[in-house]
Design a protein around this motif. Structure first.
Motif, PDB file in Angstrom:
ATOM      1  N   LYS A 103      36.025  18.293   4.301  1.00  0.00           N
ATOM      2  CA  LYS A 103      36.463  18.052   5.675  1.00  0.00           C
ATOM      3  C   LYS A 103      35.633  16.897   6.231  1.00  0.00           C
ATOM      4  N   ASP A 104      34.779  17.148   7.195  1.00  0.00           N
ATOM      5  CA  ASP A 104      33.963  16.062   7.735  1.00  0.00           C
ATOM      6  C   ASP A 104      32.478  16.278   7.476  1.00  0.00           C
ATOM      7  N   THR A 105      32.174  17.175   6.538  1.00  0.00           N
ATOM      8  CA  THR A 105      30.780  17.496   6.247  1.00  0.00           C
ATOM      9  C   THR A 105      30.365  16.912   4.905  1.00  0.00           C
ATOM     10  N   GLU A 106      29.266  16.180   4.895  1.00  0.00           N
ATOM     11  CA  GLU A 106      28.729  15.652   3.644  1.00  0.00           C
ATOM     12  C   GLU A 106      27.989  16.779   2.928  1.00  0.00           C
ATOM     13  N   MET A 107      28.573  17.228   1.807  1.00  0.00           N
ATOM     14  CA  MET A 107      28.063  18.410   1.120  1.00  0.00           C
ATOM     15  C   MET A 107      26.946  18.094   0.128  1.00  0.00           C
ATOM     16  N   ALA A 108      27.026  16.932  -0.526  1.00  0.00           N
ATOM     17  CA  ALA A 108      26.050  16.630  -1.573  1.00  0.00           C
ATOM     18  C   ALA A 108      25.997  15.136  -1.830  1.00  0.00           C
ATOM     19  N   ARG A 109      24.837  14.683  -2.295  1.00  0.00           N
ATOM     20  CA  ARG A 109      24.722  13.315  -2.786  1.00  0.00           C
ATOM     21  C   ARG A 109      25.398  13.229  -4.141  1.00  0.00           C
ATOM     22  N   ALA A 110      26.111  12.159  -4.361  1.00  0.00           N
ATOM     23  CA  ALA A 110      26.828  12.030  -5.634  1.00  0.00           C
ATOM     24  C   ALA A 110      26.477  10.702  -6.288  1.00  0.00           C
ATOM     25  N   GLY A 111      27.306   9.679  -6.071  1.00  0.00           N
ATOM     26  CA  GLY A 111      27.161   8.421  -6.777  1.00  0.00           C
ATOM     27  C   GLY A 111      25.880   7.671  -6.462  1.00  0.00           C
ATOM     28  N   LEU A 165      15.154  18.845  -2.540  1.00  0.00           N
ATOM     29  CA  LEU A 165      15.458  19.920  -1.592  1.00  0.00           C
ATOM     30  C   LEU A 165      16.937  20.032  -1.220  1.00  0.00           C
ATOM     31  N   PRO A 166      17.656  18.938  -0.954  1.00  0.00           N
ATOM     32  CA  PRO A 166      19.092  19.104  -0.653  1.00  0.00           C
ATOM     33  C   PRO A 166      19.885  19.353  -1.943  1.00  0.00           C
ATOM     34  N   LEU A 167      21.199  19.446  -1.797  1.00  0.00           N
ATOM     35  CA  LEU A 167      22.073  19.576  -2.960  1.00  0.00           C
ATOM     36  C   LEU A 167      22.241  18.195  -3.587  1.00  0.00           C
ATOM     37  N   THR A 168      21.575  17.995  -4.719  1.00  0.00           N
ATOM     38  CA  THR A 168      21.610  16.722  -5.430  1.00  0.00           C
ATOM     39  C   THR A 168      21.829  16.997  -6.909  1.00  0.00           C
ATOM     40  N   ALA A 169      21.947  15.928  -7.691  1.00  0.00           N
ATOM     41  CA  ALA A 169      22.082  16.088  -9.140  1.00  0.00           C
ATOM     42  C   ALA A 169      20.885  16.843  -9.708  1.00  0.00           C
ATOM     43  N   LEU A 170      19.695  16.550  -9.201  1.00  0.00           N
ATOM     44  CA  LEU A 170      18.492  17.235  -9.683  1.00  0.00           C
ATOM     45  C   LEU A 170      18.569  18.739  -9.457  1.00  0.00           C
ATOM     46  N   THR A 171      18.918  19.128  -8.251  1.00  0.00           N
ATOM     47  CA  THR A 171      18.929  20.557  -7.942  1.00  0.00           C
ATOM     48  C   THR A 171      20.066  21.274  -8.657  1.00  0.00           C
ATOM     49  N   PRO A 231       0.829  -1.215   0.000  1.00  0.00           N
ATOM     50  CA  PRO A 231       0.000   0.000   0.000  1.00  0.00           C
ATOM     51  C   PRO A 231       0.865   1.268   0.000  1.00  0.00           C
ATOM     52  N   LEU A 232       0.335   2.292  -0.611  1.00  0.00           N
ATOM     53  CA  LEU A 232       1.071   3.543  -0.747  1.00  0.00           C
ATOM     54  C   LEU A 232       1.279   4.187   0.621  1.00  0.00           C
ATOM     55  N   CYS A 233       2.501   4.650   0.841  1.00  0.00           N
ATOM     56  CA  CYS A 233       2.828   5.342   2.091  1.00  0.00           C
ATOM     57  C   CYS A 233       3.176   6.791   1.755  1.00  0.00           C
ATOM     58  N   PRO A 234       2.245   7.716   1.933  1.00  0.00           N
ATOM     59  CA  PRO A 234       2.500   9.117   1.553  1.00  0.00           C
ATOM     60  C   PRO A 234       3.744   9.698   2.202  1.00  0.00           C
ATOM     61  N   ARG A 235       4.020   9.331   3.440  1.00  0.00           N
ATOM     62  CA  ARG A 235       5.197   9.873   4.123  1.00  0.00           C
ATOM     63  C   ARG A 235       6.483   9.414   3.426  1.00  0.00           C
ATOM     64  N   ALA A 236       6.512   8.155   3.022  1.00  0.00           N
ATOM     65  CA  ALA A 236       7.698   7.641   2.337  1.00  0.00           C
ATOM     66  C   ALA A 236       7.882   8.320   0.984  1.00  0.00           C
ATOM     67  N   VAL A 237       6.771   8.557   0.282  1.00  0.00           N
ATOM     68  CA  VAL A 237       6.847   9.246  -1.011  1.00  0.00           C
ATOM     69  C   VAL A 237       7.344  10.672  -0.814  1.00  0.00           C
ATOM     70  N   TRP A 238       6.828  11.347   0.190  1.00  0.00           N
ATOM     71  CA  TRP A 238       7.271  12.710   0.488  1.00  0.00           C
ATOM     72  C   TRP A 238       8.768  12.742   0.806  1.00  0.00           C
ATOM     73  N   ASP A 239       9.216  11.803   1.628  1.00  0.00           N
ATOM     74  CA  ASP A 239      10.634  11.759   1.990  1.00  0.00           C
ATOM     75  C   ASP A 239      11.510  11.506   0.762  1.00  0.00           C
ATOM     76  N   TRP A 240      11.033  10.652  -0.139  1.00  0.00           N
ATOM     77  CA  TRP A 240      11.793  10.337  -1.353  1.00  0.00           C
ATOM     78  C   TRP A 240      11.991  11.586  -2.208  1.00  0.00           C
ATOM     79  N   TYR A 241      10.895  12.293  -2.478  1.00  0.00           N
ATOM     80  CA  TYR A 241      10.992  13.463  -3.354  1.00  0.00           C
ATOM     81  C   TYR A 241      11.611  14.667  -2.648  1.00  0.00           C
ATOM     82  N   ARG A 242      11.422  14.760  -1.352  1.00  0.00           N
ATOM     83  CA  ARG A 242      12.106  15.815  -0.603  1.00  0.00           C
ATOM     84  C   ARG A 242      13.615  15.606  -0.668  1.00  0.00           C
ATOM     85  N   GLY A 243      14.029  14.347  -0.558  1.00  0.00           N
ATOM     86  CA  GLY A 243      15.454  14.046  -0.634  1.00  0.00           C
ATOM     87  C   GLY A 243      16.048  14.286  -2.004  1.00  0.00           C
ATOM     88  N   ALA A 244      15.196  14.211  -3.047  1.00  0.00           N
ATOM     89  CA  ALA A 244      15.680  14.422  -4.409  1.00  0.00           C
ATOM     90  C   ALA A 244      15.726  15.893  -4.795  1.00  0.00           C
TER      91      ALA A 244
END
Length: 337
Positions: free
Chosen positions: A279-287, A52-58, A37-50
């Protein structure tokens, strides 16, 4: 303990991790939009992660907006094929591609700013290897990217902009169609994934693989320049994804975003590192470990994690030892038919 916990424990204790310098701590996830069954929260988290942060999409969207605002000629200027604006389209492709791929390569492989942290493969990129053009993986990848890919993608984009300018392709404005403008922008990555899966499956047919797609698969251990390091014929197929704008009402910004997503997001997905770290900060999603597995094991993960075609057709590899066993068995059956 539930079934999910059992899967996670099995994953973290199997033998697959030993084959990698770094393997993500959880199995590869697919877009929950297609789970039931569809989980709206999981869908929101997926697209928010794609988005809103610094990603290939953004990154691709930012480059597209900047290119549109600063450098793209007005449509009326593109109604006639002239060298000036065609050259500008080529530069709008080559300059961002070089800056992103070159910059990421410098950070990860020349300066080695984060060492081996979050690097999937244990090996470095290949030098003095006759498999590659110029006996060098990076030079080979640069040649096929800037020579082949940039030529084909520019030609296709010029054709589509020219069609838009002459009224042969449907054009919209944000003011007249704001809802469709935004929705189509969000759907472009999904269309790209759909198109990529079927083109990619075609390229894995024996004839096309041996004569065409093998150029890309020289890169078992990928780097930023590997993303669209493709044979001419492969690029002729790969970039046909743009032709959707000849029939689907689009704005020039849609085509620019689509172009950068198709051309620059593979720089990140082939970078060989899960994250870019300063340094020790994850700046962006890459691979993208989903696609890294495809380059390691070939006959799995033909598509993207956006639309789960591989799960539907039995070729999904989630990064586990069991998935490796299934993939190898599948390959054995393929090659002994």
């Amino acid at each position: 303990m539930n079934a999910t916990d059992d899967v996670l424990i099995a994953y973290r204790n199997d033998g697959e991790a030993e084959r990698w310098n770094y393997r993500p701590p959880e199995p590869v996830r697919l877009n929950p939009l297609f789970s039931w069954p569809l989980c709206p929260r999981a869908v929101w988290d997926w697209y928010r992660g794609a988005w809103l942060p610094l990603t290939a999409l953004t990154v691709c969207l930012t480059i597209a907006v900047a290119a549109y605002a600063v450098a793209l000629p007005p449509l009326e200027q593109m109604a006639t094929l002239r060298p000036g604006w065609i050259l500008r389209i080529w530069l709008l492709n080559v300059i961002p591609q070089t800056l992103v791929a070159g910059g990421l390569h410098w950070w990860l492989y020349i300066r080695k700013s984060q060492g081996m942290r979050k690097k999937f493969d244990k090996r470095d990129l290949t030098r003095k290897n006759g498999t590659f053009t110029f006996d060098n993986q990076v030079l080979d990848n640069i040649w096929w990217t800037l020579g082949s890919a940039m030529t084909v993608c520019t030609a296709y984009q010029v054709l589509i902009f020219w069609a838009m300018a002459n009224g042969w392709a449907p054009v919209i404005t944000f003011a007249a169609h704001p809802a469709w403008f935004a929705l189509w922008m969000a759907l472009i990555p999904m269309w790209s994934g759909l198109h990529f899966y079927w083109v990619h499956r075609l390229e894995h047919s024996p004839i096309l693989y041996k004569r065409v797609h093998a150029v890309h698969h020289r890169n078992v251990n990928t780097g930023p320049w590997s993303g669209i390091s493709n044979h001419w014929y492969e690029n002729l197929l790969y970039f046909t994804t743009y032709f959707v704008h000849l029939v689907v009402p689009s704005h020039p910004l849609h085509l620019l975003f689509h172009a950068y997503f198709q051309q620059i997001s593979p720089v990140f997905s082939h970078s060989g590192f899960e994250k870019v770290i300063a340094k020790d900060t994850e700046m962006a999603r890459a691979g993208d470990f989903f696609h890294q597995l495809h380059h390691r094991y070939f006959e799995c993960n033909y598509g993207t994690s956006e639309i789960p075609f591989d799960k539907w057709f039995g070729t999904f590899h989630d990064g586990s030892a069991e998935a490796t066993r299934r993939t190898r068995e599948h390959k054995k059956q393929m090659y002994t038919r």
